[in-house]
Design a protein around this motif. Structure first.
Motif, mmCIF file in Angstrom:
data_model
loop_
_atom_site.group_PDB
_atom_site.id
_atom_site.type_symbol
_atom_site.label_atom_id
_atom_site.label_comp_id
_atom_site.label_asym_id
_atom_site.label_seq_id
_atom_site.Cartn_x
_atom_site.Cartn_y
_atom_site.Cartn_z
ATOM 1 N N SER A 15 0.795 -1.089 0.192
ATOM 2 C CA SER A 15 -0.173 -0.015 -0.103
ATOM 3 C C SER A 15 0.807 1.148 0.001
ATOM 4 N N LYS A 16 1.902 1.507 0.578
ATOM 5 C CA LYS A 16 2.780 2.624 0.767
ATOM 6 C C LYS A 16 3.605 2.700 -0.315
ATOM 7 N N SER A 17 4.338 1.646 -0.713
ATOM 8 C CA SER A 17 5.327 1.794 -1.956
ATOM 9 C C SER A 17 4.373 2.016 -3.395
ATOM 10 N N PHE A 18 3.557 1.490 -3.725
ATOM 11 C CA PHE A 18 2.805 1.403 -4.987
ATOM 12 C C PHE A 18 1.498 1.849 -4.967
ATOM 13 N N GLY A 19 0.824 2.629 -3.868
ATOM 14 C CA GLY A 19 -0.385 3.081 -3.951
ATOM 15 C C GLY A 19 -1.554 2.184 -4.308
ATOM 16 N N ILE A 20 -1.362 0.845 -3.756
ATOM 17 C CA ILE A 20 -2.696 0.059 -3.991
ATOM 18 C C ILE A 20 -3.283 -0.454 -2.758
ATOM 19 N N ALA A 21 -3.544 0.378 -1.976
ATOM 20 C CA ALA A 21 -3.958 0.099 -0.555
ATOM 21 C C ALA A 21 -5.399 -0.754 -0.781
ATOM 22 N N GLY A 22 -6.270 -0.213 -1.634
ATOM 23 C CA GLY A 22 -7.675 -0.915 -1.798
ATOM 24 C C GLY A 22 -7.637 -2.221 -2.242
ATOM 25 N N LEU A 23 -6.292 -2.630 -2.839
ATOM 26 C CA LEU A 23 -6.175 -4.208 -3.169
ATOM 27 C C LEU A 23 -5.942 -5.258 -1.833
ATOM 28 N N ARG A 24 -5.520 -4.603 -0.909
ATOM 29 C CA ARG A 24 -5.501 -5.403 0.340
ATOM 30 C C ARG A 24 -4.534 -6.704 -0.074
ATOM 31 N N ILE A 25 -3.242 -6.321 -0.327
ATOM 32 C CA ILE A 25 -2.408 -7.392 -0.543
ATOM 33 C C ILE A 25 -0.982 -7.010 0.362
ATOM 34 N N GLY A 26 -0.605 -8.427 0.864
ATOM 35 C CA GLY A 26 0.833 -8.247 1.714
ATOM 36 C C GLY A 26 1.051 -9.416 1.717
ATOM 37 N N ALA A 27 2.195 -9.757 2.610
ATOM 38 C CA ALA A 27 2.886 -11.053 2.612
ATOM 39 C C ALA A 27 3.478 -11.468 4.046
ATOM 40 N N VAL A 28 3.637 -12.542 4.493
ATOM 41 C CA VAL A 28 4.142 -12.851 5.837
ATOM 42 C C VAL A 28 5.250 -13.542 5.345
ATOM 43 N N LEU A 29 6.574 -13.473 5.682
ATOM 44 C CA LEU A 29 7.982 -14.105 5.141
ATOM 45 C C LEU A 29 8.554 -14.875 6.381
ATOM 46 N N CYS A 30 8.928 -15.959 6.007
ATOM 47 C CA CYS A 30 9.742 -16.850 7.328
ATOM 48 C C CYS A 30 10.566 -17.754 6.657
ATOM 49 N N ASN A 31 11.728 -17.699 7.223
ATOM 50 C CA ASN A 31 12.863 -18.729 6.714
ATOM 51 C C ASN A 31 12.763 -20.130 7.215
#
Length: 385
Positions: free
Chosen positions: A231-247
Motif C-alpha cells: 500500500s505504501k510503495s505502490f499506492g494500491i491499498a484498496g487491493l489489500r495485498i501483503g505477505a508474511v515471510l519466514c525462513n
C-alpha cells in the motif's frame, strides 16, 4: 509526474477514505492516512487489465500464486539483504492481517508481547484482538532510539513476542544491522518470537542501508516472522495485498495450516497478487521517481516546519510521514482540532489512540502528495496560530 496536475481530485473525493479526501468537507486538505495522492503506475494498471482479458478469475493456490511468491522473495533478496525462497512466502490480504495472524499464532490468552511506544496503533490492536497482553518499550519520539535496557527488563515468563516496526512509523527511523542483531540476541536468550513489520522498507532515503530482520544473524532467522505490504510503495491499498515471510519452512507451513489458509476459509485475491507482482517486476522506474519526489517533500516539510516557531520537526530516514513536536503547549488532540477548524487541514494527533502514550505532544503529517498541496497545507498549519 508527481505534480498537482497529475492528481485526480475528483477520483480521490470518491475513493480516498480512511480520513482522507472522501471523508472530509470540501476545502480541507488531508495530510492524514499514509496513502499516496497519486494514481498507481500504468504498469500495474496494464498488468491487471492483461490478467483479466481472458475472463477467468479462478481459485489460486492457497499460499499464493507462484509469480507472487517469486517476486516477493526476489524483492527482499536483492534489495533488503534477505535470503528467502518463494516457498518462504505466504500471501495475505494486507500487512495488517499478517500482524494479526502472527499474534494469534504466537500468543495464548494472557501471554505478553513487547511493542514500541510510540508506534502505529495496529501493533496494540492485533495483540489485544487475540487476548494477549501488551508491554510497552520506550522509543525516543524524535530519534526512534530503542531503550534496550528497558526491553530486557520487560521480559518475564509470560513474554512470548517482541514486535518491531522497521522502518519505524511514525518516527521514520531505519534500524541498523547492529541494533537488530542486539534484539535478536535478546530474543534468542529468552526463546522469544520476533515479528518485524517492514511495510515501509522500500521508502528509505539518503541511500541508507536497510536490512530485513531475519538477515542480521542466525538467531534472527529462528522464530521470526516478517510482514510486508504494497500500500505504501505502490499506492494500491484498496487491493489489500501483503505477505508474511519466514525462513523456517516448517514454521511457515504450520502457521499456514493454523491460520486456515489450507482451505477456502482464508486466501487472497489473485488479482491483487498479480498487481503486486507487476509492481515489483515492472513498476520500479515509477517507484524510483516517486521516492525522489518523496525525499524532496520530506526536505520541504522539514524546512518549513523548522522555521515555523510552532512545530519542531524530526528528520525521518524513511516513510512518507513526519512527526514534529508541538512547541506551543497544546495537547496533540487540541492541536489537531485547532488546525482542522482554523486552518482547514486534517492531520493525525500524536495521541494514545493512534500511537501510544509516548506520542503525546506530537502530530503526524503525511507528505505523499504534490509539493503544491504540501506547501499549502503546511502554510495553513503554521498560519492558523
Amino acid at each position: 509526474m508527481f505534480t498537482n496536475t497529475e492528481i485526480n481530485f475528483e477520483a480521490l473525493r470518491k475513493k480516498a477514505y480512511n480520513g482522507r479526501w472522501a471523508t472530509l468537507e470540501d476545502g480541507i486538505i488531508p495530510l492524514t492516512a499514509a496513502d499516496p495522492d497519486f494514481r498507481m503506475s500504468h504498469e500495474i494498471e496494464q498488468g491487471i487489465i492483461d490478467y483479466i482479458k481472458d475472463g477467468y478469475l479462478s481459485y489460486g493456490p492457497f499460499s499464493g500464486l507462484p509469480e507472487f511468491k517469486e517476486s516477493v522473495a526476489k524483492h527482499f533478496n536483492t534489495g533488503k539483504k534477505g535470503n528467502f525462497t518463494p516457498e518462504n512466502i505466504l500471501a495475505v490480504n494486507s500487512a495488517a492481517q499478517g500482524m494479526f495472524l502472527i499474534a494469534k499464532y504466537v500468543l495464548g490468552p494472557g501471554e505478553e508481547a513487547i511493542i514500541f511506544d510510540p508506534v502505529d496503533f495496529l501493533f496494540k490492536k492485533t495483540v489485544e484482538a487475540v487476548g494477549g497482553t501488551i508491554r510497552l518499550c520506550s522509543v525516543d519520539s524524535t530519534t526512534g532510539d530503542i531503550d534496550l535496557e528497558m526491553l530486557v527488563s520487560l521480559i518475564n515468563p509470560k513474554t512470548k513476542l517482541i514486535s518491531i516496526c522497521n522502518p519505524h512509523n511514525p518516527v521514520g527511523r531505519v534500524y541498523s544491522k547492529e541494533i537488530l542483531k542486539k534484539i535478536s540476541e535478546i530474543a534468542a536468550a529468552h526463546d522469544l518470537w520476533v515479528m518485524s513489520d517492514e511495510i515501509w522498507s522500500d521508502i528509505v532515503y539518503d541511500g541508507i542501508e536497510f536490512n530485513t530482520y531475519s538477515s542480521v544473524s542466525e538467531e534472527a532467522k529462528k522464530k521470526s516472522f516478517t510482514v510486508f505490504g504494497f500500500s505504501k510503495s505502490f499506492g494500491i491499498a484498496g487491493l489489500r495485498i501483503g505477505a508474511v515471510l519466514c525462513n523456517d519452512q516448517e514454521i511457515l507451513d504450520d502457521f499456514t495450516e493454523k491460520s486456515n489458509f489450507n482451505s477456502t476459509i482464508e486466501g487472497v485475491s489473485t488479482l491483487s497478487q498479480i498487481a503486486a507482482s507487476v509492481a515489483i517486476e515492472k513498476a520500479k522506474p515509477w517507484f524510483n521517481d516517486f521516492l525522489t519526489h518523496l525525499q524532496h517533500n520530506r526536505d520541504l516539510a522539514h524546512t518549513m516546519l523548522s522555521n515555523s516557531g510552532v512545530l519542531t520537526p524530526n528528520s525521518p530516514q524513511a516513510t512518507f510521514v513526519i512527526f514534529p513536536k508541538i512547541e506551543n503547549g497544546m495537547s496533540s488532540d487540541d492541536f489537531a482540532q485547532h488546525v482542522l477548524k482554523q486552518g482547514k487541514v486534517a492531520i493525525v494527533p500524536g495521541s494514545e489512540r493512534w500511537f501510544g502514550a509516548g506520542a503525546e505532544g506530537h502530530i503526524r503529517i503525511c507528505f505523499s502528495t504534490s509539493q503544491e498541496i504540501l506547501t499549502e497545507g503546511l502554510h495553513r498549519i503554521i498560519k492558523s496560530f
